[in-house]
Design an enzyme around this catalytic site. Structure first.
Site, PDB file in Angstrom:
ATOM      1  CB  SER A 114      -9.170   0.478  -0.412  1.00 53.00           C
ATOM      2  OG  SER A 114      -8.430   0.621  -1.588  1.00 53.00           O
ATOM      3  CG  ASP A 158      -2.295   0.599   0.953  1.00 49.56           C
ATOM      4  OD1 ASP A 158      -2.317   1.815   0.715  1.00 49.56           O
ATOM      5  OD2 ASP A 158      -3.317  -0.104   0.998  1.00 49.56           O
ATOM      6  CG  HIS A 209      -5.295   3.726   0.699  1.00 44.63           C
ATOM      7  ND1 HIS A 209      -4.891   2.431   0.486  1.00 44.63           N
ATOM      8  CD2 HIS A 209      -6.524   3.823   0.135  1.00 44.63           C
ATOM      9  CE1 HIS A 209      -5.838   1.774  -0.177  1.00 44.63           C
ATOM     10  NE2 HIS A 209      -6.842   2.591  -0.399  1.00 44.63           N
TER      11      HIS A 209
END
Length: 724
Positions: A506, A103, A176
């Site tokens: 996600s 990520d 994220h």
């Protein structure tokens, strides 16, 4: 490269790779060599050089660099995991399971990565905590046991990383990666919230698992050469689960870097979970559809953040918001539609600089959703002097509501409410409104519902494999966040938060990654296919009252093309009764059924010995998948699928029920034998399903379910029938 084709002139494969590159380009350099998940290397070449390289002896295939995008708490309780110890009575072994997350990196100071109570790092772990300008070895601990970064491919394509904007280290400047890794395996943090919303204890799915992060995504995207190298390093480091909340387009599996890396990871017993994508609700929009990857869609949970819009005409509408600042006045505020407050042809979208300050000053502005970021529109309204914002969905998003931490008083509204508010604002020159924020509400029903953004099947690469496999929570999920960016992720947002609430597949992907870690701890002998089978066959596709899980995009019950097997139910997955296992040899047979040639198969398996026999008939439908995608000609007919189940529970007898239909037209489903008896664990039994369908128009779909039931277990598989 074909590993076995190295000429005798070379001692090491790296020398051979460098020589092959020099043969087509005198100035190109090797960016990465790949030694385990795939044999080969990456380099920056012209198109002509790449074509020349592909014709060289020993070269299996030359794939272009692909740019991938990120697929952008209450979930343990919602999933029935508030008592994880009940799910895994001997859960001390859970601390030896390692989840690798590819990520944007990690913010290691967050309490989700606290290692209090953890024993030594597992003995076989080979990972590292790589240093950077703002990251050192002490950033890792016994919980966060590894952190690496990969950027050779990114920099070859985009130039050097701008260190004034992002860290040349494993540190997460986006948020994220911290969110996904803490969703999968964050430790329990009491008093977690976002700006007062969703307050409580936040923890990941597998709070006792270890975490290793691999930063492959940068401001300009995530590049396939970096992703493949990170997957290779993660496997060598010793991860048990790989979690990738990112994706690109679709292509044949031998040209898909994630599929190539995942194949070798699967062979080594590593479970690979990927997000399906956020391109829904259109059909055939999902990515990461290889059958050796678990593909995860997104649903809601039973928590919401209502914000009520009260109009001057007496009508009230409910939307969602995470705004937490100075409220609007209690008296009504003038309301204006952005399309009437701009000289731009796209003024209704509240694009940067598009609003006329004299027309919006002190007013609530109604902006249409689309084109620019939702929260960005609030910045535009605020910069023009507006007092608040109503964000109205258009047909593209329908009634889907995603909560945002707006920079000014703002609420997101569904399409119907947005249309009514717009009509009022346009028709009444003295229109007024106010927004009342109602905080956090739990127990919202129905839940889950399928998120409109969640990408849908069918699988365009291999329609014979039903995808997505499953859905999991992916809407308004609370998890840890980066310290270098605000909750909106927008440059001008100066707020800093320890936790954030965001949505996307996600978010659903790391839920499944964490659940897979729990199952690996409970059943270390299970293969990745067995773990996926347990998650799929125990999933639910109905609410307790018997109604089908709804799709927010249509308001109708979802189909297996939306949810796969259904919504994860981890408490049942730990004891599924039967599993559908798949070996590497089974997958190779599947590749043969796709008519892949020897070089294409070797790209995935790394073995030139994996070839298709001319004496054997290969069928895609023979893959022992826990779901059924049945293709009929328009004229109808009978199609047969054979499956083998392995008993992983107590001895017992299972009886089958099965049905499928397209509207009122039934597909006849018969199963032989209709009863399966097992006397011990590990025993295998096979059965054959005959699907018989009448003639139907090409493109018609039918849906159903095949269920094996014993006194203790229910083992369910979705059915999709398609007339071609």
């Amino acid at each position: 490269m074909s590993h076995s084709a190295m000429p005798n002139d070379f001692v090491e494969h790296g020398e051979w790779y460098a020589a092959s590159l020099q043969a087509v380009s005198s100035d190109a350099t090797v960016l990465y060599t790949y030694d385990t998940l795939v044999h080969g290397y990456s380099a920056r070449l012209t198109r002509a050089e790449a074509e020349q390289l592909e014709s060289q002896p020993g070269v299996l295939i030359v794939n272009p660099e692909v740019r991938y995008e990120l697929h952008t708490t209450r979930t343990p309780e919602f999933l029935g995991l508030d008592g994880t110890d009940a799910l895994l009575p001997q859960s001390s072994t859970g601390s030896d399971v390692i989840i690798g997350v590819l990520d944007t990196g990690v913010w290691p100071e967050r309490p989700s990565y606290d290692d209090a109570g953890f024993g030594p790092v597992p003995a076989g772990w080979k990972g590292e905590c790589e240093k950077g300008n703002d990251f050192n070895a002490s950033s890792c601990n016994k919980k966060l046991i590894g952190a690496r970064f990969f950027l050779a491919g990114y920099e070859a394509a985009k130039g050097p990383v701008d260190t004034s904007k992002e860290s040349r280290s494993p540190r997460d400047n986006d948020g994220h990666g911290t969110h996904t890794s803490s969703t999968a395996a964050g430790g329990a943090v009491q008093g977690a919230d976002l700006l007062g919303y969703a307050s409580g204890t936040a923890k990941g799915m597998a709070p006792r698992a270890r975490v290793a992060t691999y930063k492959v995504c940068w401001v300009g995207g995530c590049f396939s050469s970096d992703i493949l190298k990170a997957m290779e390093v993660a496997v060598t480091d010793g991860v048990d689960v790989l979690s990738l909340s990112l994706g690109g387009g679709t292509s044949d599996y031998y040209r898909d870097s994630i599929a190539v890396g995942a194949f070798s990871a699967m062979e080594k017993g590593i479970f690979v979970s990927c997000s399906a994508g956020n391109a829904g609700p259109g059909a055939a929009t999902l990515s990461n559809g290889a059958p050796w990857i678990t593909t995860v869609g997104a649903g809601t949970i039973d928590r919401d953040f209502p914000a009520h819009v009260m109009l001057g005409n007496g009508k009230n509408f409910t939307g969602v918001s995470l705004y937490s600042g100075k409220p609007l006045p209690t008296t009504p505020v003038p309301l204006i539609y952005a399309g009437n407050a701009s000289n731009s042809s796209m003024g209704q979208l509240c694009m940067s600089g598009s609003l006329i300050p004299e027309k919006v000053a002190g007013k609530i502005v109604l902006c249409d959703r689309g084109t620019n970021a939702r929260v960005q529109k609030g910045f535009v309204v605020k910069d023009a002097g507006g007092a608040g914002m109503i964000l109205a969905n258009t047909a593209a998003n329908g009634e889907e509501l995603v909560a945002d931490a707006h920079i000014l008083p703002g609420s997101g509204m569904g399409e119907k409410a947005g249309n009514a508010i717009r009509d009022y604002a346009v028709s009444d020159p003295k229109a007024t409104a106010t927004i009342v924020f109602a905080g956090t509400k739990v127990g919202i029903q129905p839940s889950p519902v399928v998120a409109a953004f969640s990408s849908r099947g069918p699988n365009t690469v291999t329609p014979s494999v039903l995808k997505p496999d499953i859905i999991a929570p992916g809407v308004n999920i609370l998890a840890a966040w980066s310290g270098s960016v605000g909750p909106s992720g927008i440059l001008g947002d100066t707020r800093r938060v320890g936790f954030n609430i965001i949505s996307g597949t996600s978010m659903s992907c790391p839920h499944v990654s964490g659940l897979a870690a729990l199952l690996r701890a409970a059943h270390p002998e299970w293969s990745p296919a067995a773990i996926r089978s347990a998650l799929m066959t125990t999933a639910y596709n109905e609410y307790p009252n018997g109604d089908g899980i709804l799709d927010v995009a249509t308001g109708l019950p979802a189909t297996p093309l939306d949810v796969g097997a259904g919504h994860v139910d981890p408490a049942k997955a730990v004891d599924p009764g039967l599993v559908y296992d798949i070996t590497t040899a089974d997958y190779v047979d599947f590749l043969c059924a796709l008519n892949y040639g020897p070089m294409q198969i070797a790209t995935l398996t790394k073995r030139s010995s994996d070839r298709c026999s001319g004496n054997k008939t290969y069928e895609e439908s023979a893959l022992n998948y826990p779901s059924f995608a049945v293709a009929f000609p328009a004229a109808g007919g009978t199609v047969k699928h054979t499956r083998t189940v392995t008993n992983v529970g107590q001895p017992g007898t299972y009886k089958v029920t099965a049905s499928a239909a397209s509207g009122s037209t039934a597909v006849k489903v018969s199963v032989e034998p209709s009863t399966l008896s097992f006397s011990k664990a590990g025993e295998k039994q096979s059965y054959t399903v005959s699907f018989t369908a009448p003639a139907m128009a090409s493109g018609t779909n039918g849906f159903g379910r095949l269920v094996w039931s014993s006194d203790h277990h229910v083992v369910a598989s979705p059915i999709v029938a398609t007339w071609n």
